[in-house]
Design a protein around this motif. Structure first.
Motif, PDB file in Angstrom:
ATOM      1  N   THR A 294       0.840  -1.199   0.000  1.00 14.28           N
ATOM      2  CA  THR A 294       0.000   0.000   0.000  1.00 14.28           C
ATOM      3  C   THR A 294       0.874   1.247   0.000  1.00 14.28           C
ATOM      4  O   THR A 294       2.101   1.174  -0.054  1.00 14.28           O
ATOM      5  CB  THR A 294      -0.929   0.016   1.225  1.00 14.28           C
ATOM      6  N   PHE A 295       0.226   2.409   0.108  1.00 15.38           N
ATOM      7  CA  PHE A 295       0.911   3.688  -0.024  1.00 15.38           C
ATOM      8  C   PHE A 295       0.544   4.609   1.147  1.00 15.38           C
ATOM      9  O   PHE A 295      -0.281   4.247   1.986  1.00 15.38           O
ATOM     10  CB  PHE A 295       0.586   4.316  -1.379  1.00 15.38           C
ATOM     11  N   VAL A 296       1.150   5.771   1.170  1.00 10.03           N
ATOM     12  CA  VAL A 296       1.043   6.618   2.354  1.00 10.03           C
ATOM     13  C   VAL A 296      -0.395   7.055   2.629  1.00 10.03           C
ATOM     14  O   VAL A 296      -0.783   7.235   3.793  1.00 10.03           O
ATOM     15  CB  VAL A 296       1.981   7.850   2.211  1.00 10.03           C
TER      16      VAL A 296
ATOM     17  N   GLY B 167      -4.571  -1.969  -7.374  1.00  9.20           N
ATOM     18  CA  GLY B 167      -5.257  -0.863  -8.031  1.00  9.20           C
ATOM     19  C   GLY B 167      -4.382  -0.182  -9.063  1.00  9.20           C
ATOM     20  O   GLY B 167      -4.855   0.246 -10.126  1.00  9.20           O
ATOM     21  N   VAL B 168      -3.085  -0.079  -8.769  1.00 11.53           N
ATOM     22  CA  VAL B 168      -2.136   0.468  -9.743  1.00 11.53           C
ATOM     23  C   VAL B 168      -2.083  -0.445 -10.969  1.00 11.53           C
ATOM     24  O   VAL B 168      -2.050   0.022 -12.111  1.00 11.53           O
ATOM     25  CB  VAL B 168      -0.740   0.620  -9.111  1.00 11.53           C
TER      26      VAL B 168
ATOM     27  N   ALA C  16       7.325   0.356  -8.524  1.00 10.22           N
ATOM     28  CA  ALA C  16       6.710   1.650  -8.811  1.00 10.22           C
ATOM     29  C   ALA C  16       6.540   2.423  -7.508  1.00 10.22           C
ATOM     30  O   ALA C  16       5.695   2.091  -6.686  1.00 10.22           O
ATOM     31  CB  ALA C  16       5.367   1.465  -9.503  1.00 10.22           C
ATOM     32  N   GLY C  17       7.363   3.445  -7.333  1.00 10.99           N
ATOM     33  CA  GLY C  17       7.294   4.233  -6.118  1.00 10.99           C
ATOM     34  C   GLY C  17       7.652   3.429  -4.879  1.00 10.99           C
ATOM     35  O   GLY C  17       8.349   2.421  -4.944  1.00 10.99           O
TER      36      GLY C  17
ATOM     37  N   VAL D 284       1.776   7.104  -7.830  1.00 10.65           N
ATOM     38  CA  VAL D 284       2.187   5.822  -8.408  1.00 10.65           C
ATOM     39  C   VAL D 284       1.350   5.500  -9.641  1.00 10.65           C
ATOM     40  O   VAL D 284       1.875   5.004 -10.647  1.00 10.65           O
ATOM     41  CB  VAL D 284       2.105   4.697  -7.356  1.00 10.65           C
ATOM     42  N   LYS D 285       0.050   5.792  -9.601  1.00 10.93           N
ATOM     43  CA  LYS D 285      -0.760   5.593 -10.798  1.00 10.93           C
ATOM     44  C   LYS D 285      -0.293   6.497 -11.934  1.00 10.93           C
ATOM     45  O   LYS D 285      -0.270   6.086 -13.106  1.00 10.93           O
ATOM     46  CB  LYS D 285      -2.243   5.826 -10.480  1.00 10.93           C
ATOM     47  N   ASN D 286       0.111   7.713 -11.603  1.00 13.04           N
ATOM     48  CA  ASN D 286       0.635   8.615 -12.638  1.00 13.04           C
ATOM     49  C   ASN D 286       1.867   8.023 -13.314  1.00 13.04           C
ATOM     50  O   ASN D 286       2.088   8.240 -14.512  1.00 13.04           O
ATOM     51  CB  ASN D 286       0.983   9.975 -12.035  1.00 13.04           C
TER      52      ASN D 286
END
Length: 361
Positions: free
Chosen positions: A167-169, A182-183, A333-334, A343-345
């Protein structure tokens, strides 16, 4: 095309140190011993590479059923997100078409022929492995034909996640769209809608055991599942294991591309070779040079069109299931300090450079 697991486990919060066989860049996680006791921990907090390559080990995973219904607010958010991502794919297509080469380093063949220059500008060598001038040859990498004849009638690209719970922040607990899966959904959408490939996205979980995150054997659990899909779909030529990195909490891997905050990416290659013990015979990979060429061609395209996007090609000692195809890739990625959107960007320029390699553009 998306392969969904039948039972989605409840998202488990990230943990700071995970049991692992080879740790990920910049972190101090502990190593998990493999059956062969071959590989020690490097400076990576990526958990669990091929724990003794236990081919026949059965996965014992306890899962929880998701909530039976979503709130109106959640449905509205998902619809808005879907619309936003559709608009983003159109914008990504326009941006990639307008992209012009603007390298920030010397990419001349005679310069890339300098081994030290190549090593310092394109590669990061884990201290637990070793490489050589014979193995890292830019002319050989760039001379390899990795294009494919696009056929939208059959799947040609497979995306999966050995560590699906990353996951992410700003990830919301329990929201799959906020995880690395999701990415992967967004990358699938880009490759399908913008570039015309047929893609299989595997969303199966390989890093939860008995209801807890356990990445000590995630690559082992993933391998037979992915092998079966490849057997059923021999048209697949590109296999991407999509991850995010783990870095110190004060490090933020972000740049700006096309006016958007964009997470930086890193390619991760296993050499099946340890500095102390030499060749890791129980992790054979006939495609090591092909894998390296694939990563290098992608990074070469990034160096031309998106020079701030890439962090390098990390060379590690084990295999990471990259033996499944010549065009197999482990993409970081990230990191956990990036936002979901950053990350999606990053998937937009990545999809562009991937298409450039596959089409020979």
């Amino acid at each position: 095309m998306i392969y969904r697991q039948l039972e989605n486990p409840e998202t488990v919060p990230e943990i700071s140190e995970e049991k692992e066989e080879e740790s990920q860049t910049g972190a101090d996680a502990q190593e998990a011993d493999s059956e062969k006791n071959t590989e020690n921990s490097a400076q990576k907090d990526k958990a669990g590479e091929e724990s003794g390559e236990r081919e026949s080990e059965t996965r014992t995973e306890e899962t929880k059923q998701p909530s039976p219904s979503a709130s109106d607010k959640e449905i509205k958010e998902k619809n808005e997100q879907s619309l936003s991502e559709t608009e983003d794919t159109s914008a990504a297509q326009a941006a990639s078409a307008a992209a012009l080469p603007h390298p920030e380093i010397d990419l001349a063949p005679e310069t890339l022929a300098d081994y030290n220059y190549l090593l310092n500008n394109f590669f990061i060598v884990d201290p637990k492995t070793a490489t050589s001038e014979q193995q890292l040859n830019a002319a050989s990498f760039l001379g390899k034909d990795l294009t494919l004849e696009k056929n939208a009638d059959v799947p040609q690209i497979l995306i999966y996640h050995s560590h699906s719970q990353e996951t992410f922040v700003d990830s919301r607990e329990g929201r799959v769209e906020d995880t690395i899966v999701g990415v992967g959904d967004y990358l699938t959408q880009l490759l399908t809608e913008t570039y015309g490939y047929q893609v299989i996205h595997v969303t199966e979980t390989f890093d939860i055991v008995d209801g807890q995150i356990d990445r000590s054997a995630a690559y082992d659990y993933a391998r037979p599942y992915i092998e079966q899909i490849l057997e059923e779909n021999p048209s697949i030529e590109v296999v991407i294991d999509l991850h995010r990195d783990g870095v110190p909490e004060d490090r933020h891997l972000v740049t700006e591309i096309n006016g958007k905050p964009t997470a930086q990416i890193m390619f991760y290659n296993g050499l099946s070779y340890t500095a102390d013990g030499g060749q890791v015979d129980y992790l054979p990979n006939p495609y090591i040079q092909d894998n390296l060429a694939f990563s290098f061609q992608l990074e070469y395209q990034a160096a031309q069109y998106y020079p701030e996007l890439y962090r390098g090609i990390y060379l590690a000692a084990l295999r990471y299931n990259l033996h499944l195809r010549p065009r197999a890739l482990l993409l970081e990625a990230g990191a956990q300090t990036n936002t979901v959107q950053e990350v999606k960007n990053a998937m937009e320029p990545f999809a562009d450079i991937l298409n450039r390699v596959l089409t020979g553009a």
